[in-house]
Design a protein around this motif. Structure first.
Motif, PDB file in Angstrom:
ATOM      1  N   LEU A 186      12.661   6.020  44.931  1.00 27.78           N
ATOM      2  CA  LEU A 186      13.459   4.813  44.689  1.00 27.78           C
ATOM      3  C   LEU A 186      14.445   4.556  45.828  1.00 27.78           C
ATOM      4  O   LEU A 186      14.760   3.404  46.142  1.00 27.78           O
ATOM      5  CB  LEU A 186      14.198   4.927  43.358  1.00 27.78           C
ATOM      6  N   ALA A 187      14.920   5.617  46.456  1.00 27.83           N
ATOM      7  CA  ALA A 187      15.755   5.448  47.643  1.00 27.83           C
ATOM      8  C   ALA A 187      14.950   4.813  48.772  1.00 27.83           C
ATOM      9  O   ALA A 187      15.456   3.964  49.525  1.00 27.83           O
ATOM     10  CB  ALA A 187      16.326   6.790  48.088  1.00 27.83           C
ATOM     11  N   GLU A 188      13.682   5.206  48.914  1.00 26.82           N
ATOM     12  CA  GLU A 188      12.818   4.634  49.946  1.00 26.82           C
ATOM     13  C   GLU A 188      12.567   3.145  49.699  1.00 26.82           C
ATOM     14  O   GLU A 188      12.359   2.376  50.654  1.00 26.82           O
ATOM     15  CB  GLU A 188      11.495   5.392  49.986  1.00 26.82           C
ATOM     16  N   LEU A 189      12.610   2.737  48.430  1.00 28.40           N
ATOM     17  CA  LEU A 189      12.463   1.317  48.089  1.00 28.40           C
ATOM     18  C   LEU A 189      13.792   0.574  48.165  1.00 28.40           C
ATOM     19  O   LEU A 189      13.837  -0.635  47.944  1.00 28.40           O
ATOM     20  CB  LEU A 189      11.882   1.177  46.678  1.00 28.40           C
ATOM     21  N   SER A 190      14.869   1.300  48.460  1.00 32.64           N
ATOM     22  CA  SER A 190      16.227   0.743  48.556  1.00 32.64           C
ATOM     23  C   SER A 190      16.730   0.208  47.226  1.00 32.64           C
ATOM     24  O   SER A 190      17.286  -0.887  47.139  1.00 32.64           O
ATOM     25  CB  SER A 190      16.291  -0.363  49.623  1.00 32.64           C
ATOM     26  N   MET A 191      16.578   1.011  46.165  1.00 32.74           N
ATOM     27  CA  MET A 191      17.167   0.637  44.885  1.00 32.74           C
ATOM     28  C   MET A 191      18.685   0.666  45.004  1.00 32.74           C
ATOM     29  O   MET A 191      19.267   1.563  45.618  1.00 32.74           O
ATOM     30  CB  MET A 191      16.723   1.591  43.783  1.00 32.74           C
ATOM     31  N   GLN A 192      19.344  -0.311  44.406  1.00 33.48           N
ATOM     32  CA  GLN A 192      20.795  -0.412  44.441  1.00 33.48           C
ATOM     33  C   GLN A 192      21.396   0.177  43.161  1.00 33.48           C
ATOM     34  O   GLN A 192      21.220  -0.379  42.079  1.00 33.48           O
ATOM     35  CB  GLN A 192      21.210  -1.879  44.603  1.00 33.48           C
ATOM     36  N   ASP A 193      22.059   1.306  43.305  1.00 35.08           N
ATOM     37  CA  ASP A 193      22.761   1.926  42.178  1.00 35.08           C
ATOM     38  C   ASP A 193      23.960   2.667  42.747  1.00 35.08           C
ATOM     39  O   ASP A 193      23.917   3.870  42.966  1.00 35.08           O
ATOM     40  CB  ASP A 193      21.837   2.874  41.410  1.00 35.08           C
ATOM     41  N   TYR A 194      25.030   1.926  42.975  1.00 35.19           N
ATOM     42  CA  TYR A 194      26.153   2.442  43.753  1.00 35.19           C
ATOM     43  C   TYR A 194      26.751   3.696  43.146  1.00 35.19           C
ATOM     44  O   TYR A 194      26.978   4.687  43.841  1.00 35.19           O
ATOM     45  CB  TYR A 194      27.224   1.357  43.892  1.00 35.19           C
ATOM     46  N   ALA A 195      27.032   3.683  41.853  1.00 39.81           N
ATOM     47  CA  ALA A 195      27.702   4.834  41.243  1.00 39.81           C
ATOM     48  C   ALA A 195      27.021   5.325  39.963  1.00 39.81           C
ATOM     49  O   ALA A 195      27.560   6.198  39.289  1.00 39.81           O
ATOM     50  CB  ALA A 195      29.169   4.512  40.962  1.00 39.81           C
ATOM     51  N   ALA A 380      27.749  -1.423  54.480  1.00 41.38           N
ATOM     52  CA  ALA A 380      26.619  -0.600  54.937  1.00 41.38           C
ATOM     53  C   ALA A 380      25.796  -0.124  53.747  1.00 41.38           C
ATOM     54  O   ALA A 380      25.400   1.039  53.660  1.00 41.38           O
ATOM     55  CB  ALA A 380      27.120   0.588  55.771  1.00 41.38           C
ATOM     56  N   LEU A 381      25.550  -1.045  52.813  1.00 41.66           N
ATOM     57  CA  LEU A 381      24.836  -0.716  51.587  1.00 41.66           C
ATOM     58  C   LEU A 381      23.339  -0.931  51.763  1.00 41.66           C
ATOM     59  O   LEU A 381      22.884  -1.556  52.720  1.00 41.66           O
ATOM     60  CB  LEU A 381      25.366  -1.579  50.436  1.00 41.66           C
ATOM     61  N   VAL A 382      22.564  -0.449  50.824  1.00 43.96           N
ATOM     62  CA  VAL A 382      21.106  -0.553  50.903  1.00 43.96           C
ATOM     63  C   VAL A 382      20.617  -1.774  50.133  1.00 43.96           C
ATOM     64  O   VAL A 382      21.333  -2.353  49.318  1.00 43.96           O
ATOM     65  CB  VAL A 382      20.430   0.711  50.338  1.00 43.96           C
ATOM     66  N   GLY A 383      19.370  -2.144  50.384  1.00 43.72           N
ATOM     67  CA  GLY A 383      18.731  -3.198  49.609  1.00 43.72           C
ATOM     68  C   GLY A 383      18.950  -4.582  50.186  1.00 43.72           C
ATOM     69  O   GLY A 383      19.570  -4.773  51.230  1.00 43.72           O
ATOM     70  N   LYS A 384      18.417  -5.550  49.447  1.00 41.73           N
ATOM     71  CA  LYS A 384      18.480  -6.947  49.856  1.00 41.73           C
ATOM     72  C   LYS A 384      19.350  -7.758  48.902  1.00 41.73           C
ATOM     73  O   LYS A 384      19.772  -7.271  47.869  1.00 41.73           O
ATOM     74  CB  LYS A 384      17.061  -7.528  49.906  1.00 41.73           C
ATOM     75  N   ALA A 385      19.569  -9.009  49.276  1.00 42.50           N
ATOM     76  CA  ALA A 385      20.397  -9.898  48.469  1.00 42.50           C
ATOM     77  C   ALA A 385      19.722 -10.222  47.148  1.00 42.50           C
ATOM     78  O   ALA A 385      18.503 -10.136  46.998  1.00 42.50           O
ATOM     79  CB  ALA A 385      20.683 -11.180  49.245  1.00 42.50           C
ATOM     80  N   GLY A 386      20.538 -10.626  46.170  1.00 42.45           N
ATOM     81  CA  GLY A 386      20.029 -10.958  44.851  1.00 42.45           C
ATOM     82  C   GLY A 386      19.401 -12.332  44.783  1.00 42.45           C
ATOM     83  O   GLY A 386      19.507 -13.150  45.708  1.00 42.45           O
ATOM     84  N   LEU A 387      18.771 -12.613  43.665  1.00 38.18           N
ATOM     85  CA  LEU A 387      18.062 -13.870  43.450  1.00 38.18           C
ATOM     86  C   LEU A 387      18.965 -15.077  43.625  1.00 38.18           C
ATOM     87  O   LEU A 387      18.558 -16.092  44.196  1.00 38.18           O
ATOM     88  CB  LEU A 387      17.448 -13.856  42.042  1.00 38.18           C
ATOM     89  N   PHE A 388      20.216 -14.995  43.141  1.00 38.11           N
ATOM     90  CA  PHE A 388      21.126 -16.130  43.199  1.00 38.11           C
ATOM     91  C   PHE A 388      21.707 -16.357  44.595  1.00 38.11           C
ATOM     92  O   PHE A 388      22.459 -17.291  44.816  1.00 38.11           O
ATOM     93  CB  PHE A 388      22.253 -15.955  42.190  1.00 38.11           C
ATOM     94  N   TYR A 389      21.382 -15.467  45.539  1.00 34.92           N
ATOM     95  CA  TYR A 389      21.785 -15.662  46.932  1.00 34.92           C
ATOM     96  C   TYR A 389      20.559 -15.906  47.814  1.00 34.92           C
ATOM     97  O   TYR A 389      20.533 -15.544  48.982  1.00 34.92           O
ATOM     98  CB  TYR A 389      22.554 -14.432  47.438  1.00 34.92           C
ATOM     99  N   ASP A 390      19.528 -16.492  47.221  1.00 35.38           N
ATOM    100  CA  ASP A 390      18.283 -16.808  47.929  1.00 35.38           C
ATOM    101  C   ASP A 390      17.593 -15.566  48.459  1.00 35.38           C
ATOM    102  O   ASP A 390      16.879 -15.628  49.474  1.00 35.38           O
ATOM    103  CB  ASP A 390      18.533 -17.793  49.074  1.00 35.38           C
ATOM    104  N   GLY A 391      17.819 -14.454  47.778  1.00 40.93           N
ATOM    105  CA  GLY A 391      17.167 -13.223  48.192  1.00 40.93           C
ATOM    106  C   GLY A 391      15.779 -13.059  47.607  1.00 40.93           C
ATOM    107  O   GLY A 391      15.091 -12.072  47.896  1.00 40.93           O
ATOM    108  N   GLY A 392      15.384 -13.999  46.752  1.00 45.56           N
ATOM    109  CA  GLY A 392      14.075 -13.891  46.124  1.00 45.56           C
ATOM    110  C   GLY A 392      14.060 -12.851  45.021  1.00 45.56           C
ATOM    111  O   GLY A 392      15.099 -12.353  44.583  1.00 45.56           O
ATOM    112  N   PHE A 393      12.845 -12.502  44.607  1.00 51.53           N
ATOM    113  CA  PHE A 393      12.677 -11.571  43.484  1.00 51.53           C
ATOM    114  C   PHE A 393      12.488 -10.120  43.942  1.00 51.53           C
ATOM    115  O   PHE A 393      12.290  -9.245  43.097  1.00 51.53           O
ATOM    116  CB  PHE A 393      11.469 -11.989  42.641  1.00 51.53           C
TER     117      PHE A 393
END
Length: 464
Positions: A186-195, A380-393
């Protein structure tokens, strides 16, 4: 002496909070100073997270009946001790040691900073010393195990807490931690789970709901028609104090996950954490008011916790307005799902699955909706932007996959372990032991001996 110690403590905290002003006259921080600041900051965060165990003890003890209060409070210390030793022996290596995409294979029987090479892949991203990183991650593991015990309250054998606690701390929690935080798939897929909405809370809650189902409801929880009967906790003041302690401790949980005060990014995390919690408490209170016709204090408390759980994974990725939405949804939805699950026949004394599981799922998915690209770049976080920021699905899909994978793995492993325990020694105390209370049946004394003696004498006179 006390005044001198207080001044030294305040100076240390000031250095952590205002590091730039502390050495601005001499230029940038030296490597040794950087390590010292980051390590002190993280150690303070560890203390706050560790102190959350007091909140769990107060919350759970106040939520059960007087005859079980001592048992429930005491097993918090028991599970804490189990988590500490198991994480030291095997959990840290399995979770954060160098290994494959599923678990670590190095760093077992943790021996201190000399083992740093065993953790290069997972924990080489900050200047915090390895010993303090270990303590910080151990406190997270202890919180996840504390969540598990909520679903077992008032009818599980003490031996079950011990056996399952050991196995959870070795073969369940560290595996999920490795997937997300230790360089796993999941880290390789850049899952976002800060804490830890997923790693800590969903993991603990999933194990708790499996235990709840296998243990079956407490005696008297459902009437002959199958409708739930309210079994109020013995001390609502304890539960309020417990939630305040947990809210306080969460400032180590979320902002502390920055592992450094430099740049002040932890302040943003603290802001989103705090306002989400406030929104969740109000949302749950209003929902209970509309549902019951009266404002329900326990519902409000669970709303605060649910919002804290939800924002835990998203706190670094979202703007304050999004944090409020996340908190509002978590608080209201947790109240509704807790009522629905209870009507469906689930007896979860502290609503562990609704508060930590449902809200944990929502928190994980919320970054796929609200993750701000500016915050991802700044922190310096991982992953991409969310759907509501035009990041797609894309990010939403990664988050959903992480939630589904975690839930299935933890549910299957928990069921296997608990079912084997059930076959070998049994999960539940006898009906007689449950009626007399686990304080006396498991430990030989009540948490409230004087009050319970008065109750017993009153019942005896009534029978005569």
């Amino acid at each position: 002496m006390k005044k001198k110690m207080l001044m030294m403590f305040l100076a240390m905290v000031t250095l952590m909070i205002y590091p730039v002003s502390a050495f601005a006259a001499d230029g940038p921080a030296t490597p040794d100073l950087q390590i010292g600041l980051d390590t002190a900051f993280t150690f303070l965060a560890f203390i706050l997270v560790f102190f959350m165990q007091a909140g769990f003890a107060m919350l759970e003890a106040g939520s059960v009946r007087m005859k079980n209060a001592g048992h429930v409070a005491g097993k918090t210390v028991l599970t804490l001790a189990i988590a500490c030793l198991c994480f030291w022996a095997l959990g840290f290596g399995l979770g954060f040691g160098n290994g494959n995409s599923f678990f670590g294979t190095t760093g077992f029987w943790y021996g201190g900073d000399t083992q740093a090479a065993s953790f290069d892949n997972a924990l080489g991203f900050s200047d915090v010393t390895l010993n303090v990183k270990f303590l910080f991650q151990m406190a997270f593991a202890a919180v996840s195990l504390a969540i598990v015990s909520g679903g077992m309250a008032e009818r599980a054998k003490l031996s079950v807490y011990i056996i399952f606690g050991i196995l959870f701390s070795v073969v369940i929690y560290p595996v999920v931690a490795h997937w997300v935080w230790g360089g796993g798939w999941l880290a390789e897929l850049s899952m976002q789970d800060y804490a830890g909405s997923t790693v800590v809370h969903l993991t603990g809650a999933t194990a708790a709901v499996v235990a709840t189902i296998l243990l079956k409801p407490r005696l008297g929880k459902f009437n002959k028609e199958g409708k739930p009967v309210i079994i109020p906790g013995h001390n609502q003041v304890f539960t309020v104090l417990g939630v305040i302690i947990l809210w306080f401790g969460w400032f180590g949980f979320n902002p502390g996950s920055a592992l450094s005060p430099m740049g002040g990014f932890f302040g943003h995390v603290a802001l989103t954490t705090n306002i989400a919690a406030a929104a969740g408490g109000l949302a749950a209170l209003i929902a209970s008011w509309l549902y019951f016709g009266k404002s329900d204090i326990p519902a409000m408390l669970n709303g605060v916790l649910a919002a804290l759980v939800a924002i835990t994974g998203a706190c670094a990725y979202v703007q304050p307005w999004a944090a409020i939405i996340i908190g509002l949804v978590a608080g209201a939805f947790t109240f509704m799902t807790s009522q629905w699950l209870e009507r469906a026949g689930l007896d979860d004394p502290i609503y562990a699955f609704s508060v930590h599981g449902i809200a944990g799922m929502w928190g994980a998915l919320s970054t796929g909706l609200f993750a701000d690209p500016d915050l991802i770049e700044k922190g310096a976080l991982v992953g991409k932007a969310g759907l509501f920021y035009d990041g797609g699905f894309h990010q939403l899909g990664v988050q959903a996959l992480g939630v589904a994978g975690t839930f299935v793995f933890v549910a299957v492993m928990s069921f296997i372990i608990l079912y084997v325990i059930k076959l070998v020694i049994g999960l539940r105390v006898t009906e007689e032991e449950e009626l007399m209370g686990l304080d006396i049946s498991e430990h030989g004394t009540y948490g409230y001996p004087e009050q319970m003696k008065l109750i017993a004498e009153s019942e005896s006179k009534t029978r005569k």
